[in-house]
Design a protein around this motif. Structure first.
Motif, PDB file in Angstrom:
ATOM      1  N   VAL A  87       1.098  -1.083  -0.220  1.00 13.12           N
ATOM      2  CA  VAL A  87      -0.082   0.304  -0.332  1.00 13.12           C
ATOM      3  C   VAL A  87       0.950   0.928  -0.324  1.00 13.12           C
ATOM      4  N   ALA A  88       1.471   1.281   0.103  1.00 16.19           N
ATOM      5  CA  ALA A  88       3.004   2.309   0.350  1.00 16.19           C
ATOM      6  C   ALA A  88       3.184   2.959  -0.690  1.00 16.19           C
ATOM      7  N   LEU A  89       3.733   1.703  -1.325  1.00 12.08           N
ATOM      8  CA  LEU A  89       4.586   1.408  -2.750  1.00 12.08           C
ATOM      9  C   LEU A  89       3.370   2.585  -3.302  1.00 12.08           C
ATOM     10  N   ILE A  90       2.231   2.063  -3.292  1.00 12.47           N
ATOM     11  CA  ILE A  90       1.016   2.604  -4.493  1.00 12.47           C
ATOM     12  C   ILE A  90       1.216   4.098  -3.966  1.00 12.47           C
ATOM     13  N   ARG A  91       0.656   4.319  -2.384  1.00 15.05           N
ATOM     14  CA  ARG A  91       0.474   5.821  -1.675  1.00 15.05           C
ATOM     15  C   ARG A  91       2.069   6.413  -2.537  1.00 15.05           C
ATOM     16  N   ALA A  92       3.471   6.329  -2.606  1.00 15.71           N
ATOM     17  CA  ALA A  92       4.537   7.145  -3.163  1.00 15.71           C
ATOM     18  C   ALA A  92       4.293   6.639  -5.027  1.00 15.71           C
ATOM     19  N   GLY A  93       3.365   6.994  -5.391  1.00 13.16           N
ATOM     20  CA  GLY A  93       3.080   6.459  -6.449  1.00 13.16           C
ATOM     21  C   GLY A  93       4.013   5.406  -8.177  1.00 13.16           C
ATOM     22  N   LYS A  94       3.968   4.370  -7.080  1.00 12.94           N
ATOM     23  CA  LYS A  94       5.342   3.442  -7.992  1.00 12.94           C
ATOM     24  C   LYS A  94       4.436   2.414  -8.253  1.00 12.94           C
ATOM     25  N   GLY A  95       3.030   2.358  -8.564  1.00 13.39           N
ATOM     26  CA  GLY A  95       2.089   1.542  -8.992  1.00 13.39           C
ATOM     27  C   GLY A  95       1.058   2.301  -9.821  1.00 13.39           C
ATOM     28  N   GLU A  96       0.053   1.273 -10.267  1.00 11.19           N
ATOM     29  CA  GLU A  96      -0.758   1.539 -11.515  1.00 11.19           C
ATOM     30  C   GLU A  96      -2.334   0.559 -10.912  1.00 11.19           C
ATOM     31  N   LEU A  97      -1.824  -0.326 -10.500  1.00 13.22           N
ATOM     32  CA  LEU A  97      -2.686  -1.672  -9.898  1.00 13.22           C
ATOM     33  C   LEU A  97      -2.467  -2.420  -8.252  1.00 13.22           C
ATOM     34  N   LEU A  98      -2.667  -2.693  -7.635  1.00 10.15           N
ATOM     35  CA  LEU A  98      -2.472  -3.387  -6.300  1.00 10.15           C
ATOM     36  C   LEU A  98      -3.154  -4.805  -6.427  1.00 10.15           C
ATOM     37  N   MET A  99      -1.855  -6.026  -6.643  1.00  9.19           N
ATOM     38  CA  MET A  99      -3.484  -7.128  -6.588  1.00  9.19           C
ATOM     39  C   MET A  99      -2.256  -8.357  -5.286  1.00  9.19           C
ATOM     40  N   LYS A 100      -3.474  -8.562  -4.649  1.00  3.44           N
ATOM     41  CA  LYS A 100      -3.449  -9.781  -3.767  1.00  3.44           C
ATOM     42  C   LYS A 100      -2.518 -10.871  -4.058  1.00  3.44           C
ATOM     43  N   GLY A 101      -1.936 -11.219  -3.033  1.00  5.75           N
ATOM     44  CA  GLY A 101      -1.277 -12.834  -3.412  1.00  5.75           C
ATOM     45  C   GLY A 101      -2.024 -13.758  -2.003  1.00  5.75           C
ATOM     46  N   MET A 109      -7.107  -5.441   2.841  1.00  9.22           N
ATOM     47  CA  MET A 109      -7.805  -4.567   2.792  1.00  9.22           C
ATOM     48  C   MET A 109      -8.414  -3.806   4.165  1.00  9.22           C
ATOM     49  N   LYS A 110      -7.713  -3.990   5.283  1.00 13.01           N
ATOM     50  CA  LYS A 110      -7.431  -3.108   6.533  1.00 13.01           C
ATOM     51  C   LYS A 110      -6.491  -2.521   6.372  1.00 13.01           C
ATOM     52  N   GLU A 111      -5.146  -2.571   5.880  1.00 13.29           N
ATOM     53  CA  GLU A 111      -3.890  -1.289   5.158  1.00 13.29           C
ATOM     54  C   GLU A 111      -4.599  -0.648   4.224  1.00 13.29           C
ATOM     55  N   VAL A 112      -5.651  -0.559   3.209  1.00 13.00           N
ATOM     56  CA  VAL A 112      -5.942  -0.397   2.306  1.00 13.00           C
ATOM     57  C   VAL A 112      -6.649   1.062   2.353  1.00 13.00           C
ATOM     58  N   THR A 113      -7.699   0.684   3.783  1.00 13.11           N
ATOM     59  CA  THR A 113      -8.592   1.544   4.003  1.00 13.11           C
ATOM     60  C   THR A 113      -8.661   1.869   5.437  1.00 13.11           C
ATOM     61  N   ASP A 114      -7.250   2.181   5.621  1.00 14.76           N
ATOM     62  CA  ASP A 114      -6.471   2.895   6.839  1.00 14.76           C
ATOM     63  C   ASP A 114      -6.847   4.055   6.532  1.00 14.76           C
ATOM     64  N   ALA A 115      -7.534   5.167   7.111  1.00 17.08           N
ATOM     65  CA  ALA A 115      -7.944   6.411   6.971  1.00 17.08           C
ATOM     66  C   ALA A 115      -6.804   7.082   7.361  1.00 17.08           C
ATOM     67  N   THR A 116      -5.416   7.069   7.239  1.00 20.66           N
ATOM     68  CA  THR A 116      -4.434   8.172   7.769  1.00 20.66           C
ATOM     69  C   THR A 116      -3.421   6.991   6.833  1.00 20.66           C
ATOM     70  N   THR A 117      -2.674   6.004   6.349  1.00 15.60           N
ATOM     71  CA  THR A 117      -2.184   5.678   5.736  1.00 15.60           C
ATOM     72  C   THR A 117      -1.822   4.696   4.428  1.00 15.60           C
ATOM     73  N   GLY A 118      -3.794   4.493   4.090  1.00 15.19           N
ATOM     74  CA  GLY A 118      -4.612   4.094   2.700  1.00 15.19           C
ATOM     75  C   GLY A 118      -4.453   4.730   1.904  1.00 15.19           C
ATOM     76  N   LEU A 119      -5.542   3.746   1.560  1.00 14.88           N
ATOM     77  CA  LEU A 119      -5.604   3.828  -0.356  1.00 14.88           C
ATOM     78  C   LEU A 119      -7.363   4.887  -0.592  1.00 14.88           C
ATOM     79  N   ARG A 120      -7.804   5.300   0.595  1.00 17.33           N
ATOM     80  CA  ARG A 120      -9.222   5.888  -0.004  1.00 17.33           C
ATOM     81  C   ARG A 120      -9.348   6.746  -0.116  1.00 17.33           C
TER      82      ARG A 120
END
Length: 310
Positions: A87-101, A109-120
């Motif tokens: 998620v941090a890499l996406i926030r830094a602009g280092k990815g266009e997609l996120l993929m679950k392994g 999704m807990k990291e994605v939806t985090d109000a401070t560090t997520g991708l909301r």
């Protein structure tokens, strides 16, 4: 089986015509998730960045003959750290997609939806199943069957809009959106019929754009023209639904899994409403299904890139 899933095959072929999307893969630490990412890369659908325990990823690759030559690996000690780092890499602009392994959906999704560090974003996050049902002439979307358990009306507005944007974004045109319930008449005894009617009025008022909406519709008269004719339901959507909006997660999950296990449908999965689309696959998904999920996400990423003028 591929000939039974020609609609997904067409999406995979279409995705190859675009640029591979830079994709951050969170914790690809089993054969299926790692192979799925690498085969999508070999098909020029994505350009993966693997995030997880590097030694473990390399050991899985060696054990199963998966070529990681030239692939970037970002070391993270465990699945939780991998989700946070991805998620941090996406926030830094280092990815266009996120993929679950191979980690749990809730963990990612807990990291994605985090109000401070997520991708909301301002949109509600929602999930779309992209269904290739053998014998059915068109791709079907089912939403939301994986994220929102009992969505309220405002959430349903975003769920519908997210699905419409994806349908149009992958080049399928203007979708016919069927708002499902148990019956096709509005009744206070079934609250989902009232919400369906409200969503249709919201579309009339421009609060939902880009699709043709009708509802409430029962499943039969949403997808079968003869059922709609017998019930006397006219209009462009009844009998021809392409996006099926379910009342709640329970109904949607049962509908999707009925199609998967009884009709041999393939179900690709995408999460929308975050800063980037999320390829949300199940650990039980086949490599083909993961490829289809990557294809849909890659096409959409290219559309978003064009829209942004990048």
């Amino acid at each position: 089986m591929d000939e039974l899933h020609d609609k997904h095959q067409r999406l995979i072929a279409a995705a190859r015509d675009g640029s591979p999307a830079l994709t951050v893969v969170a914790h690809p630490c089993d054969e299926t998730s790692l192979r799925g990412a690498m085969e999508a890369a070999a098909a020029h659908l994505i350009e993966p960045v693997l995030v997880g325990p590097e030694a473990r990823i390399r050991a899985i690759a060696a054990e199963h003959g998966i070529d990681l030559a030239g692939r970037q690996i970002v070391d993270a000690p465990h699945s939780h750290a991998a989700a946070a780092q991805a998620v941090a890499l996406i926030r830094a602009g280092k990815g266009e997609l996120l993929m679950k392994g191979s980690l749990h959906t809730d963990e990612l999704m807990k990291e994605v939806t985090d109000a401070t560090t997520g991708l909301r974003t301002e949109r509600r996050i929602s999930h779309v199943f992209i269904m290739d049902v053998p014998g059915h002439p068109e791709t079907l979307f089912i939403t939301d069957a994986a994220i929102n358990i009992f969505p309220d009306l405002d959430s349903k507005r975003d769920i519908v809009q997210n699905a419409i944007d994806l349908w149009a974004g992958i080049g399928l045109g203007t979708p016919k959106v069927a708002i499902l319930s148990a019956v096709e008449t509005v009744t206070t005894k079934i609250p989902s019929t009232i919400e369906a009617a409200a969503l249709c009025k919201m579309a009339e008022r421009g609060q939902i754009t880009g699709g043709l909406l009708d509802g409430p519709l029962a499943f039969d008269n949403a997808i079968d023209p003869e059922a709609a004719r017998i019930k006397g339901i006219g209009g462009p959507v009844a009998g021809h639904g392409q996006i099926l909006v379910v009342p709640d997660l329970e109904a949607g999950n049962m509908l999707a899994k009925n199609l998967i296990f009884l009709s041999r449908a393939d179900a690709a999965g995408i999460v929308l409403g975050a800063r980037v689309p999320i390829i949300l696959t199940s650990r039980a998904d086949s490599v083909r299904t993961r490829m289809a999920s990557c294809a849909v996400a890659a096409i959409y990423a290219n559309a978003l890139r064009r829209k942004a003028g990048v």
